[in-house]
Scaffold this motif. Structure first.
Motif, PDB file in Angstrom:
ATOM      1  N   GLU A  98       0.830  -1.204   0.000  1.00 25.28           N
ATOM      2  CA  GLU A  98       0.000   0.000   0.000  1.00 25.28           C
ATOM      3  C   GLU A  98       0.866   1.257   0.000  1.00 25.28           C
ATOM      4  N   ASN A  99       1.888   1.274   0.853  1.00 27.98           N
ATOM      5  CA  ASN A  99       2.759   2.447   0.909  1.00 27.98           C
ATOM      6  C   ASN A  99       3.533   2.635  -0.380  1.00 27.98           C
ATOM      7  N   LEU A 100       4.082   1.556  -0.916  1.00 34.90           N
ATOM      8  CA  LEU A 100       4.849   1.661  -2.148  1.00 34.90           C
ATOM      9  C   LEU A 100       4.001   2.240  -3.273  1.00 34.90           C
ATOM     10  N   GLU A 101       2.784   1.737  -3.406  1.00 37.29           N
ATOM     11  CA  GLU A 101       1.923   2.232  -4.482  1.00 37.29           C
ATOM     12  C   GLU A 101       1.528   3.687  -4.248  1.00 37.29           C
ATOM     13  N   SER A 102       1.290   4.044  -2.994  1.00 38.87           N
ATOM     14  CA  SER A 102       0.924   5.424  -2.684  1.00 38.87           C
ATOM     15  C   SER A 102       2.051   6.378  -3.043  1.00 38.87           C
ATOM     16  N   TRP A 103       3.287   6.014  -2.687  1.00 44.97           N
ATOM     17  CA  TRP A 103       4.425   6.877  -2.997  1.00 44.97           C
ATOM     18  C   TRP A 103       4.617   7.006  -4.512  1.00 44.97           C
ATOM     19  N   ILE A 104       4.476   5.906  -5.200  1.00 47.82           N
ATOM     20  CA  ILE A 104       4.673   5.915  -6.654  1.00 47.82           C
ATOM     21  C   ILE A 104       3.576   6.719  -7.339  1.00 47.82           C
ATOM     22  N   ASP A 105       2.344   6.583  -6.872  1.00 47.89           N
ATOM     23  CA  ASP A 105       1.251   7.375  -7.448  1.00 47.89           C
ATOM     24  C   ASP A 105       1.514   8.873  -7.266  1.00 47.89           C
ATOM     25  N   ARG A 106       2.050   9.243  -6.115  1.00 57.17           N
ATOM     26  CA  ARG A 106       2.355  10.650  -5.855  1.00 57.17           C
ATOM     27  C   ARG A 106       3.451  11.153  -6.804  1.00 57.17           C
ATOM     28  N   SER A 107       4.484  10.341  -7.010  1.00 55.86           N
ATOM     29  CA  SER A 107       5.550  10.736  -7.931  1.00 55.86           C
ATOM     30  C   SER A 107       5.055  10.801  -9.368  1.00 55.86           C
ATOM     31  N   LEU A 108       4.141   9.920  -9.739  1.00 59.25           N
ATOM     32  CA  LEU A 108       3.557   9.990 -11.076  1.00 59.25           C
ATOM     33  C   LEU A 108       2.858  11.328 -11.292  1.00 59.25           C
ATOM     34  N   ARG A 109       2.145  11.780 -10.262  1.00 56.73           N
ATOM     35  CA  ARG A 109       1.473  13.072 -10.364  1.00 56.73           C
ATOM     36  C   ARG A 109       2.494  14.216 -10.390  1.00 56.73           C
ATOM     37  N   ASN A 110       3.469  14.152  -9.494  1.00 54.58           N
ATOM     38  CA  ASN A 110       4.470  15.223  -9.432  1.00 54.58           C
ATOM     39  C   ASN A 110       5.231  15.363 -10.741  1.00 54.58           C
ATOM     40  N   LEU A 111       5.601  14.234 -11.334  1.00 52.34           N
ATOM     41  CA  LEU A 111       6.411  14.238 -12.546  1.00 52.34           C
ATOM     42  C   LEU A 111       5.561  14.281 -13.818  1.00 52.34           C
ATOM     43  N   GLU A 112       4.244  14.248 -13.636  1.00 48.81           N
ATOM     44  CA  GLU A 112       3.316  14.297 -14.770  1.00 48.81           C
ATOM     45  C   GLU A 112       3.683  13.241 -15.801  1.00 48.81           C
ATOM     46  N   ALA A 113       3.849  12.017 -15.312  1.00 46.80           N
ATOM     47  CA  ALA A 113       4.287  10.907 -16.160  1.00 46.80           C
ATOM     48  C   ALA A 113       3.238   9.798 -16.164  1.00 46.80           C
ATOM     49  N   ASP A 114       3.200   9.048 -17.245  1.00 45.45           N
ATOM     50  CA  ASP A 114       2.304   7.891 -17.330  1.00 45.45           C
ATOM     51  C   ASP A 114       2.910   6.682 -16.628  1.00 45.45           C
ATOM     52  N   ALA A 115       4.233   6.607 -16.629  1.00 50.77           N
ATOM     53  CA  ALA A 115       4.963   5.549 -15.927  1.00 50.77           C
ATOM     54  C   ALA A 115       6.304   6.134 -15.508  1.00 50.77           C
ATOM     55  N   LEU A 116       6.843   5.638 -14.408  1.00 52.55           N
ATOM     56  CA  LEU A 116       8.131   6.122 -13.912  1.00 52.55           C
ATOM     57  C   LEU A 116       9.242   5.252 -14.485  1.00 52.55           C
ATOM     58  N   GLU A 117      10.228   5.905 -15.111  1.00 54.09           N
ATOM     59  CA  GLU A 117      11.312   5.187 -15.786  1.00 54.09           C
ATOM     60  C   GLU A 117      12.117   4.332 -14.812  1.00 54.09           C
ATOM     61  N   LEU A 118      12.376   4.885 -13.619  1.00 62.07           N
ATOM     62  CA  LEU A 118      13.135   4.153 -12.602  1.00 62.07           C
ATOM     63  C   LEU A 118      12.713   4.656 -11.231  1.00 62.07           C
ATOM     64  N   VAL A 119      12.307   3.730 -10.373  1.00 66.89           N
ATOM     65  CA  VAL A 119      12.021   4.047  -8.968  1.00 66.89           C
ATOM     66  C   VAL A 119      13.039   3.304  -8.116  1.00 66.89           C
ATOM     67  N   GLN A 120      13.737   4.036  -7.265  1.00 67.00           N
ATOM     68  CA  GLN A 120      14.739   3.445  -6.389  1.00 67.00           C
ATOM     69  C   GLN A 120      14.236   3.454  -4.951  1.00 67.00           C
ATOM     70  N   LEU A 121      14.301   2.326  -4.290  1.00 64.77           N
ATOM     71  CA  LEU A 121      14.026   2.308  -2.855  1.00 64.77           C
ATOM     72  C   LEU A 121      15.093   3.177  -2.203  1.00 64.77           C
ATOM     73  N   HIS A 122      14.652   4.141  -1.387  1.00 59.84           N
ATOM     74  CA  HIS A 122      15.518   5.238  -0.959  1.00 59.84           C
ATOM     75  C   HIS A 122      16.187   4.927   0.377  1.00 59.84           C
ATOM     76  N   CYS A 123      17.310   4.236   0.300  1.00 62.39           N
ATOM     77  CA  CYS A 123      18.097   3.887   1.490  1.00 62.39           C
ATOM     78  C   CYS A 123      17.241   3.244   2.571  1.00 62.39           C
ATOM     79  N   PRO A 124      16.589   2.132   2.235  1.00 64.63           N
ATOM     80  CA  PRO A 124      15.798   1.434   3.247  1.00 64.63           C
ATOM     81  C   PRO A 124      16.713   0.797   4.287  1.00 64.63           C
ATOM     82  N   PRO A 125      16.143   0.336   5.412  1.00 63.59           N
ATOM     83  CA  PRO A 125      16.980  -0.306   6.430  1.00 63.59           C
ATOM     84  C   PRO A 125      17.633  -1.562   5.878  1.00 63.59           C
TER      85      PRO A 125
END
Length: 328
Positions: A98-125
């Motif tokens: 749920e969190n992963l999809e929520s974050w990605i949906d937000r970035s899709l809106r921010n970047l005004e993109a249909d799909a994100l070219e590359l999503v990197q997990l941001h320094c997870p534990p």
């Protein structure tokens, strides 16, 4: 600018990209006019890789990039973003579907993109790399077309080595510079063997390797080089590459004689990184057009001599290694 294969993705990217943390937040005052001018200048000069994150200015960096790309039209450059640091605390449970999809949906809106070219997990534990279900969730998002591919941004070499065991991991972003040599010992060779792209961040050790700082340099209160000197806000390795400030300043003085005429120390530091063919792209930041163009100019420098490479290694061994080598 020479292009390099982006791992096994089938794409190639220019070897110098644009790191968009500084145009978002945490580097002192942000001037959107200068930021957009820097992006335009870099893209005009042929740059085709931009790296950002959903937390850079709480999405400001992503939205600024979207605005510039909309103004330009035409073919979009490769835009990489990151997800995961919106969690109030870094836990494995936080990387839920749920969190992963929520974050990605937000970035899709921010970047005004249909799909994100590359999503990197941001320094997870570190423990996240021992939970294959997290990577399976990313695989599902690829299958559903929300992201084209995914990777990880890591703090430690060991995390990178573990991450590339997952077949879906297309890239690893890691700190590598004249003050952080350990990734080249084993990780780079393993990434090459598996066809994983390597994105190098913090290439100038938060500006230390620009040679512009002194003991009297003062940073703004909202600049991580002031508020994260000891890891108060996030991993201390992100600030000056984890090197104590005065130690770094002293090492910079030893590096200065290696700089050729007509070249800056920052450009030498970037060209040094590009000497390793395992590096797919290096992402220095730029807050104005002059910085952006100077960064790109480093790609045109001739190969460094063995004597220069040996001298950098000696300075690292003598002055820097005890502070950083086994920590990251």
């Amino acid at each position: 600018m020479r292009s390099r294969p982006f791992g096994r993705s089938g794409r190639s990217v220019g070897e110098v990209g644009f790191g968009a943390w500084a145009i978002g937040a945490a580097w002192g005052q942000v001037d959107d006019g200068q930021s957009t001018a820097a992006l335009h200048a870099a893209l005009d000069a042929g740059l085709d890789f931009i790296d950002t994150a959903d937390v850079y200015g709480d999405g400001h960096s992503e939205r600024l990039i979207a605005r510039v790309l909309k103004e330009r039209g035409g073919e979009r450059p490769f835009v990489a973003t990151k997800a995961g640091r919106r969690l109030p605390a870094q836990t494995v449970d936080g990387y839920s579907a749920e969190n992963l999809e929520s974050w990605i949906d937000r970035s899709l809106r921010n970047l005004e993109a249909d799909a994100l070219e590359l999503v990197q997990l941001h320094c997870p534990p570190t423990d996240a790399y021992y939970h294959p279900e997290i990577f399976e969730r990313m695989d599902r998002l690829v299958e559903r077309g929300k992201i084209v591919r995914y990777g990880v941004s890591v703090e430690r070499v060991e995390e990178g080595l573990k991450a590339i065991e997952f077949p879906g991991v297309a890239s690893v972003q890691i700190i590598y510079n004249m003050f952080r040599l350990r990734p080249a010992e084993l990780f780079f060779r393993q990434a090459q063997r598996r066809g994983v792209a390597v994105i190098v961040r913090v290439p100038l050790a938060s500006g230390l390797l620009s040679g512009k700082f002194t003991a009297d340099t003062r940073f703004e209160a909202d600049d991580h080089r002031q508020f994260n000197r000891h890891g108060e806000a996030f991993d201390v390795g992100e600030t000056f590459a984890g090197v104590p400030y005065v130690v770094g300043l002293a090492a910079v003085e030893k590096l200065r004689p290696l700089v050729p005429e007509g070249v800056t120390l920052a450009q030498l530091a970037l060209r040094w990184i590009l000497m390793d063919e395992a590096v797919s792209v290096v992402i220095p930041g730029a807050r104005n057009p002059a910085q952006a163009l100077a960064n790109i100019g480093a790609a045109g420098l001739p190969a460094l001599s063995p004597q220069t490479m040996d001298a950098v290694a000696r300075i690292y061994e003598q002055d820097i290694k005890p502070y950083v080598h086994q920590r990251w």
